[in-house]
Scaffold this motif. Structure first.
Motif, PDB file in Angstrom:
ATOM      1  N   ALA A 201       0.711  -1.230   0.003  1.00 44.37           N
ATOM      2  CA  ALA A 201      -0.034   0.049   0.068  1.00 44.37           C
ATOM      3  C   ALA A 201       0.890   1.086   0.185  1.00 44.37           C
ATOM      4  N   GLU A 202       0.433   2.105  -0.674  1.00 41.67           N
ATOM      5  CA  GLU A 202       1.472   3.506  -0.950  1.00 41.67           C
ATOM      6  C   GLU A 202       0.487   4.825  -1.036  1.00 41.67           C
ATOM      7  N   ILE A 203       0.596   5.810  -0.374  1.00 40.95           N
ATOM      8  CA  ILE A 203       0.022   7.031  -0.775  1.00 40.95           C
ATOM      9  C   ILE A 203       1.257   8.065  -0.988  1.00 40.95           C
ATOM     10  N   ALA A 204       1.591   8.430  -2.234  1.00 44.12           N
ATOM     11  CA  ALA A 204       2.703   9.037  -2.758  1.00 44.12           C
ATOM     12  C   ALA A 204       2.770   9.971  -3.806  1.00 44.12           C
ATOM     13  N   TRP A 205       3.546  11.039  -4.011  1.00 45.66           N
ATOM     14  CA  TRP A 205       3.812  11.981  -5.103  1.00 45.66           C
ATOM     15  C   TRP A 205       2.144  12.537  -5.212  1.00 45.66           C
ATOM     16  N   ASN A 206       1.664  13.145  -4.172  1.00 49.57           N
ATOM     17  CA  ASN A 206       0.453  13.802  -4.240  1.00 49.57           C
ATOM     18  C   ASN A 206       0.687  15.408  -3.674  1.00 49.57           C
ATOM     19  N   GLU A 207       0.154  16.178  -4.432  1.00 45.83           N
ATOM     20  CA  GLU A 207      -0.191  17.638  -3.998  1.00 45.83           C
ATOM     21  C   GLU A 207      -1.411  18.136  -3.338  1.00 45.83           C
ATOM     22  N   VAL A 208      -1.609  18.282  -2.332  1.00 41.48           N
ATOM     23  CA  VAL A 208      -2.702  19.031  -1.589  1.00 41.48           C
ATOM     24  C   VAL A 208      -2.544  20.454  -0.946  1.00 41.48           C
ATOM     25  N   ILE A 209      -3.386  21.196  -1.482  1.00 42.43           N
ATOM     26  CA  ILE A 209      -3.328  22.604  -1.179  1.00 42.43           C
ATOM     27  C   ILE A 209      -4.771  23.192  -0.676  1.00 42.43           C
ATOM     28  N   ARG A 235       3.488   2.658   2.896  1.00 45.94           N
ATOM     29  CA  ARG A 235       4.503   3.696   2.595  1.00 45.94           C
ATOM     30  C   ARG A 235       3.732   5.074   2.313  1.00 45.94           C
ATOM     31  N   ILE A 236       3.801   5.995   2.913  1.00 38.82           N
ATOM     32  CA  ILE A 236       3.420   7.469   2.941  1.00 38.82           C
ATOM     33  C   ILE A 236       4.581   8.423   2.487  1.00 38.82           C
ATOM     34  N   HIS A 237       4.853   8.645   1.265  1.00 34.77           N
ATOM     35  CA  HIS A 237       5.978   9.467   0.949  1.00 34.77           C
ATOM     36  C   HIS A 237       5.992  10.618   0.037  1.00 34.77           C
ATOM     37  N   ASN A 238       7.018  11.308  -0.113  1.00 35.80           N
ATOM     38  CA  ASN A 238       6.803  12.407  -1.235  1.00 35.80           C
ATOM     39  C   ASN A 238       5.596  12.773  -1.490  1.00 35.80           C
ATOM     40  N   ASN A 239       4.703  13.472  -0.366  1.00 35.50           N
ATOM     41  CA  ASN A 239       3.487  14.245  -0.639  1.00 35.50           C
ATOM     42  C   ASN A 239       3.977  15.722  -0.100  1.00 35.50           C
ATOM     43  N   TYR A 240       3.260  16.480  -0.885  1.00 37.39           N
ATOM     44  CA  TYR A 240       3.272  17.995  -0.541  1.00 37.39           C
ATOM     45  C   TYR A 240       1.933  18.352   0.071  1.00 37.39           C
ATOM     46  N   ILE A 241       1.964  18.913   1.390  1.00 34.55           N
ATOM     47  CA  ILE A 241       0.508  19.249   1.941  1.00 34.55           C
ATOM     48  C   ILE A 241       0.565  20.679   2.473  1.00 34.55           C
ATOM     49  N   GLN A 242      -0.175  21.275   2.104  1.00 36.00           N
ATOM     50  CA  GLN A 242      -0.134  22.838   2.403  1.00 36.00           C
ATOM     51  C   GLN A 242      -1.470  23.238   2.875  1.00 36.00           C
ATOM     52  N   GLY A 243      -1.635  23.705   4.085  1.00 35.11           N
ATOM     53  CA  GLY A 243      -2.733  24.140   4.615  1.00 35.11           C
ATOM     54  C   GLY A 243      -3.503  23.265   5.191  1.00 35.11           C
ATOM     55  N   PHE A 306      10.297   9.808   9.402  1.00 36.38           N
ATOM     56  CA  PHE A 306      11.770  10.237   9.191  1.00 36.38           C
ATOM     57  C   PHE A 306      11.701  10.914   7.831  1.00 36.38           C
ATOM     58  N   ASN A 307      12.869  11.649   7.754  1.00 35.39           N
ATOM     59  CA  ASN A 307      13.141  12.464   6.381  1.00 35.39           C
ATOM     60  C   ASN A 307      12.238  13.571   5.904  1.00 35.39           C
ATOM     61  N   ASN A 308      11.223  13.907   6.835  1.00 31.62           N
ATOM     62  CA  ASN A 308      10.214  14.727   6.450  1.00 31.62           C
ATOM     63  C   ASN A 308      10.691  16.397   6.884  1.00 31.62           C
ATOM     64  N   ARG A 309       9.874  17.339   6.019  1.00 29.85           N
ATOM     65  CA  ARG A 309       9.989  18.533   6.260  1.00 29.85           C
ATOM     66  C   ARG A 309       8.644  19.060   6.632  1.00 29.85           C
ATOM     67  N   GLU A 391       8.630  25.667  -4.040  1.00 32.84           N
ATOM     68  CA  GLU A 391       9.518  25.551  -5.227  1.00 32.84           C
ATOM     69  C   GLU A 391      10.470  24.494  -5.181  1.00 32.84           C
ATOM     70  N   THR A 392      10.878  24.252  -3.843  1.00 29.82           N
ATOM     71  CA  THR A 392      11.697  22.837  -3.736  1.00 29.82           C
ATOM     72  C   THR A 392      10.850  21.831  -4.121  1.00 29.82           C
ATOM     73  N   TRP A 393       9.532  21.622  -3.842  1.00 32.41           N
ATOM     74  CA  TRP A 393       8.537  20.650  -4.147  1.00 32.41           C
ATOM     75  C   TRP A 393       8.531  20.571  -5.844  1.00 32.41           C
ATOM     76  N   LYS A 394       8.400  21.650  -6.329  1.00 31.02           N
ATOM     77  CA  LYS A 394       8.258  21.614  -7.986  1.00 31.02           C
ATOM     78  C   LYS A 394       9.624  21.201  -8.458  1.00 31.02           C
ATOM     79  N   SER A 395      10.671  21.566  -7.825  1.00 33.94           N
ATOM     80  CA  SER A 395      11.827  20.759  -8.403  1.00 33.94           C
ATOM     81  C   SER A 395      12.226  19.378  -8.302  1.00 33.94           C
ATOM     82  N   LYS A 396      11.560  19.144  -7.174  1.00 33.08           N
ATOM     83  CA  LYS A 396      11.538  17.440  -6.774  1.00 33.08           C
ATOM     84  C   LYS A 396      10.684  16.735  -7.840  1.00 33.08           C
ATOM     85  N   LEU A 397       9.580  17.367  -8.316  1.00 32.03           N
ATOM     86  CA  LEU A 397       8.595  16.837  -9.177  1.00 32.03           C
ATOM     87  C   LEU A 397       9.316  16.801 -10.524  1.00 32.03           C
TER      88      LEU A 397
END
Length: 421
Positions: A201-209, A235-243, A306-309, A391-397
């Motif tokens: 199971a995986e939740i990954a590479w989603n953008e939530v604003i 695994r829950i990884h490489n998601n961007y969550i704003q707000g 781990f390794n989250n921001r 901007e860091t997130w967009k570069s990662k994508l």
């Protein structure tokens, strides 16, 4: 006839009014009463009336339900169903499958929440997808706006293979919104709440604003009594969550936030250690401008964060300060069932402001969750700090060649955003 009337009178007294109400609600929600079916009809140009899918296959179309009591798309089969290159609008559930050991793939599809209408018997938030018993659920390259996100429960019925799992990837979500008619419902971008361990199971590479005063989200991602396995953790990884904000956004009280492992318990569920959320890895995510917490463990075991921001100026765009609490990390046995152990937070990067000063506040009071090697960003966290994070997130994508949301096959369609009144 005279003998029948006293019998009916006695029967009507014997049947509790609540049963009558439940029967009425059942027939209403099934579309058997003309009011529900008629009020659900599509009125937007280019959209068809709600559909019920009873056979496996691939489906493409535009469907709309303007009644909270009727799903725009209801799936009543355990055969594999693929919904792709579609657009769905709903005042209640957009895609629903209950009681059919669902095998559903939704891809390249947009979903929009419409203004909610009155509900009967129980609340029906505008879930983009809601399933209970399931074998396989995939949501990829979708766009959702003003919906109440994705709910997966109550029991995993799959065989443990990669073809029987959950994949929620490459999606864009705007303004997760739990508001219903004259009230609200706890809603998430993703909620797991199912029994039986799952693999792959995986939740990954989603953008939530989520925007203040345009959304009402609880936890953006919540795992409640849902379990991976030692060999194959969720695994829950490489998601961007704003707000993450209350409504209205300047309220002082808010219980939501970012990504949380939760583990409620009631009698009859068995050994708490065996039903609690377990075997989860949360890593390489970014959370920005969230009220309350960013990453949390309120119950569960064998969970690694781990390794989250986490970056939060605790300010709105107009410069006004949050009135609600803010913090970076927390972890402890909230339910006190001795089911919380072997959990760690490590190597995360945290920068959280309070109303007047830094408030990184990491809270680990009882030793059931350990933390080490976390880094706290120096200096003041500002709105510019948050913009840099995006901007860091967009570069990662770009670096990983990831494209979010519907792919070009769908981008030529015009779907105007819906404003919820």
């Amino acid at each position: 006839m005279k003998k029948a009337f006293p019998y009916l009178k006695t029967l009507s007294i014997a049947i509790p009014l609540v049963v009558v109400a439940m029967l009425f609600a059942y027939y209403y929600t099934q579309g058997h009463l003309p009011g529900a079916k008629k009020s659900a009809e599509a009125t937007t140009a280019g959209y068809d009336n709600p559909i019920v899918i009873t056979k496996g296959g691939t489906y493409t179309g535009n469907w709309e339900s303007k009644d909270s009591e009727v799903a725009a798309v209801e799936i009543k089969t355990s055969e594999p169903v693929v919904i792709e290159n579609s657009s769905i609008r709903g005042a209640g559930y957009l895609i629903k499958s209950w009681g059919h050991d669902a095998n559903i793939t939704v891809r390249n599809t947009s979903g929009y929440g419409l203004p909610p209408t009155p509900w009967i018997l129980y609340e029906k938030p505008r879930r983009f997808l809601i399933v209970n018993d399931f074998k396989h659920v995939v949501v990829e390259n979708c766009y959702m706006e003003n919906t109440a996100g994705i709910y997966v429960g109550d029991a995993y019925k799959g065989d443990g293979s990669p073809d029987n799992t959950i994949k929620i990837r490459y999606n864009k979500a705007r303004n997760i919104d739990g508001r219903i008619h004259n009230s609200w419902y706890r809603s998430q971008f993703v909620q797991f709440n199912f029994r039986n361990p799952i693999q792959y199971a995986e939740i990954a590479w989603n953008e939530v604003i989520n925007e203040p005063n345009k959304s009402l989200v609880e936890d953006n991602i919540n795992l409640s009594n849902s379990r991976g396995t030692p060999a194959s953790p969720i695994r829950i990884h490489n998601n961007y969550i704003q707000g993450a904000y209350p409504y209205p956004a300047d309220s002082k009280e808010f219980s939501g936030g970012g990504i949380i492992a939760d583990s409620w318990y009631e009698e009859g569920m068995g050994d708490p250690k065996e039903v609690a959320t377990a075997y989860v890895k949360v890593y390489d995510n970014q959370t920005v401008n969230l009220g309350n917490y960013n990453y949390a463990i309120a119950g569960g075991n064998n969970i690694e964060v781990f390794n989250n921001r986490a970056v939060n100026a605790a300010r709105f765009e107009n410069g006004e300060k949050f009135q609600m609490w803010t913090q970076g990390l927390y972890g402890y046995d909230f339910y006190k069932k001795n089911a919380t152990f072997n959990n760690t937070f490590h190597n995360n990067v945290i920068g959280i402001m309070g109303q007047d000063a830094r408030n990184d506040n990491h809270y680990f009071p009882d030793g059931t969750v350990k933390e080490h090697s976390n880094t706290f960003i120096k200096g003041e966290i500002t709105k510019q700090s948050e913009r840099v994070e995006y901007e860091t997130w967009k570069s990662k994508l770009e670096d990983n060649h990831i494209q979010l949301g519907p792919l070009p096959a769908l981008t030529t369609r015009s779907n105007a955003p819906v404003t919820v009144q």
